[in-house]
Write an enzyme that holds these catalytic residues in place. Structure first.
Site, PDB file in Angstrom:
ATOM      1  N   TYR A  67      -5.417   6.477   0.206  1.00 35.81           N
ATOM      2  CA  TYR A  67      -5.542   5.186   0.885  1.00 35.81           C
ATOM      3  C   TYR A  67      -6.993   4.865   1.167  1.00 35.81           C
ATOM      4  O   TYR A  67      -7.765   5.748   1.540  1.00 35.81           O
ATOM      5  CB  TYR A  67      -4.797   5.217   2.226  1.00 35.81           C
ATOM      6  CG  TYR A  67      -3.305   5.144   2.136  1.00 35.81           C
ATOM      7  CD1 TYR A  67      -2.650   3.919   2.101  1.00 35.81           C
ATOM      8  CD2 TYR A  67      -2.541   6.304   2.105  1.00 35.81           C
ATOM      9  CE1 TYR A  67      -1.270   3.855   2.050  1.00 35.81           C
ATOM     10  CE2 TYR A  67      -1.151   6.246   2.046  1.00 35.81           C
ATOM     11  CZ  TYR A  67      -0.525   5.012   2.017  1.00 35.81           C
ATOM     12  OH  TYR A  67       0.838   4.946   1.954  1.00 35.81           O
ATOM     13  N   HIS A 125       5.195   4.860  -2.932  1.00 35.48           N
ATOM     14  CA  HIS A 125       5.817   3.775  -2.173  1.00 35.48           C
ATOM     15  C   HIS A 125       4.814   2.687  -1.848  1.00 35.48           C
ATOM     16  O   HIS A 125       3.594   2.926  -1.853  1.00 35.48           O
ATOM     17  CB  HIS A 125       6.434   4.301  -0.866  1.00 35.48           C
ATOM     18  CG  HIS A 125       5.416   4.907   0.068  1.00 35.48           C
ATOM     19  ND1 HIS A 125       4.975   6.198  -0.061  1.00 35.48           N
ATOM     20  CD2 HIS A 125       4.731   4.383   1.110  1.00 35.48           C
ATOM     21  CE1 HIS A 125       4.073   6.454   0.869  1.00 35.48           C
ATOM     22  NE2 HIS A 125       3.904   5.366   1.595  1.00 35.48           N
ATOM     23  N   HIS A 179       4.215  -0.154   1.257  1.00 42.11           N
ATOM     24  CA  HIS A 179       4.643  -0.598   2.588  1.00 42.11           C
ATOM     25  C   HIS A 179       4.793  -2.118   2.608  1.00 42.11           C
ATOM     26  O   HIS A 179       4.001  -2.827   1.982  1.00 42.11           O
ATOM     27  CB  HIS A 179       3.593  -0.209   3.636  1.00 42.11           C
ATOM     28  CG  HIS A 179       3.430   1.263   3.833  1.00 42.11           C
ATOM     29  ND1 HIS A 179       4.087   1.957   4.806  1.00 42.11           N
ATOM     30  CD2 HIS A 179       2.684   2.176   3.173  1.00 42.11           C
ATOM     31  CE1 HIS A 179       3.745   3.242   4.756  1.00 42.11           C
ATOM     32  NE2 HIS A 179       2.882   3.406   3.769  1.00 42.11           N
TER      33      HIS A 179
END
Lengths: 206, 247
Positions: free
Chosen positions: B111, B163, B165
């Site tokens: 991230y 994934h 969000h």
């Protein structure tokens, strides 16, 4: 319930919620227009207030990666939303009434710059004391938590508020009252939120 | 039902069995962050049935293009994908003008966040966030790089499946929802503590985007379909108690 879909399952916001919802706090600059914790402009009508507080977990440790959104009526007690058809109340074009704040990574403090909302008509015509709706998400919170912030200087209105009175345990009602103080000539309301344990904040299923 | 619901009508009660419980020990962080008292159930008032309205001009033209919206001197690394779908309510009515915000790791599972210490490399051309409004049919679409899986501190060898969000804001405050979208066929789905605490297989399936060959862009991008269901607004019969017009 045939023919009714199930709501999509909730999942935690995770530790990096800032990337999506507050990228400046994640440490980078990407959007021209960022949604933030300042709800007012110089044109906004109403009493300026600063709200601040800390969210604590069940060990009384500040939650430093929480994100809180607020939703409130304007100074006349009208929501800036097509669903609000209260007669005789005007919209304030300089006030949407919505914002989001992140707790500080070091101190855990969150804050909003806003105005004190007016009284909103409740169900069956019962007035609701001035309040701000809060929605709290973070790593470890599986379904966003809803609560309300009321104001300590509205004792009379709070005593008649239909939602506060719904809370059977009087001792728990005070978890929803922000405490007013004056600091450097400015109005500050302190509103700490306790996720668990002694003094646990009242959360609502709405 | 005698008429379609309008703004200001109330929403059907939340079915909490659709969601993971607040206290879910397999996901360790939830242990100290879950209330112990029962939630107080409210009959909705204006405070719950209204919501902020977002306008297209508040968003930038590339806010829904995660491939280009943070590119500095080239393209980000990874598989190019399109993700699209519909936001509907529980009565299958489209939710128009919903704000859909997405964020994710890059192809390495890293991230762009000052608190992420994972050894996976940052990509100088990838930010990992985007946002858009649904159209009149509740439809949304964005393009991005398929995120990578990554390890996280829960048990020592727990890995998050790839994934993305999502945060979705509909037209009632009660509809506010945060969730995560997973990818069909990811072998990590079977063992993810955050996903396995969702109480039914049906609800877990609802979080898994399916590859959608009909939306592929030939010689460019694959596509995934992810539909979202928000709380349903119901027509209030006989009288509108929310607005306080009847005693």
């Amino acid at each position: 319930m045939t023919g009714i879909l199930r709501e999509t399952a909730s999942q935690t916001a995770g530790p990096y919620v800032h990337i999506g919802l507050a990228p400046n706090q994640a440490g980078f600059d990407i959007f021209e227009n960022n949604f933030g914790n300042v709800l007012v402009t110089p044109q906004t009508k109403g009493e300026r207030i600063h709200i601040e507080g800390t969210v604590f977990d069940g060990s009384n440790t500040p939650v430093r990666d929480v994100l809180i959104e607020c939703w409130q009526a304007n100074a006349e007690g009208k929501y800036n939303s097509p669903g609000d058809r209260q007669p005789g109340k005007k919209l304030d074009p300089a006030f949407r009434g919505w914002g989001r704040a992140c707790s500080d990574f070091d101190t855990g403090l969150y804050s909003f710059e806003t105005i004190k909302p007016g009284v909103v008509q409740g169900r069956k015509g019962r007035p609701m004391a001035p309040h701000i709706n809060l929605w709290i998400v973070a790593r470890g919170i599986n379904l966003g938590l809803n609560t309300r912030l009321y104001f300590s200087d509205e004792g009379e209105a709070n005593a008649k508020d239909p939602v506060l009175n719904l809370i059977e345990w009087e001792v728990r009602r005070k978890t929803l009252i922000a405490q007013r103080e004056t600091r450097d000539g400015k109005v500050v309301y302190r509103f700490d939120i306790r996720l668990q344990g002694d003094g646990e904040t009242v959360f609502f299923d709405i | 039902m005698s008429r379609a619901p309008v703004a200001g009508d109330e929403f059907m009660m939340r079915d909490t069995t659709s969601h993971p419980p607040a206290y879910a020990p397999a996901y360790k962080t939830s242990v100290l962050r879950s209330p112990r008292n029962a939630l107080i159930s409210l009959q909705q008032s204006l405070s719950e049935v209204t919501a902020p309205v977002f306008r297209a001009e508040e968003l930038g033209p590339r806010d829904n293009d995660l491939i280009m919206n943070a590119a500095k001197d080239g393209m980000p690394v990874g598989e190019r994908i399109i993700v699209h779908g519909c936001v509907r309510d529980q009565y299958e009515r489209p939710v128009a003008n919903a704000l859909v915000e997405v964020w994710q790791a890059n192809a390495s599972g890293r991230y762009r966040h000052k608190k992420d210490q994972y050894i996976g490399a940052l990509d100088p051309n990838f930010g990992g966030c985007g946002r858009m409004l649904t159209d009149a049919n509740g439809y949304y679409a964005y393009r991005t790089i398929r995120p990578g899986p990554y390890p996280w501190r829960n048990r020592v060898n727990d890995w998050r499946p790839a994934h993305i969000h999502y945060a979705i804001s509909g037209d009632g405050w009660v509809q506010r929802l945060i969730t995560q979208m997973y990818f069909e066929g990811d072998p990590l789905i079977a063992s993810c503590p955050i996903l396995r605490i969702v109480p039914s297989e049906e609800q877990i399936r609802g979080l898994i985007a399916m590859q959608d060959t009909t939306a592929f862009v030939p010689l460019d991008s694959r596509a995934y379909r992810f539909d979202i269901v928000l709380r349903g607004r119901r027509a209030t019969l006989f009288e509108n108690l929310v607005q306080g017009e009847a005693q």
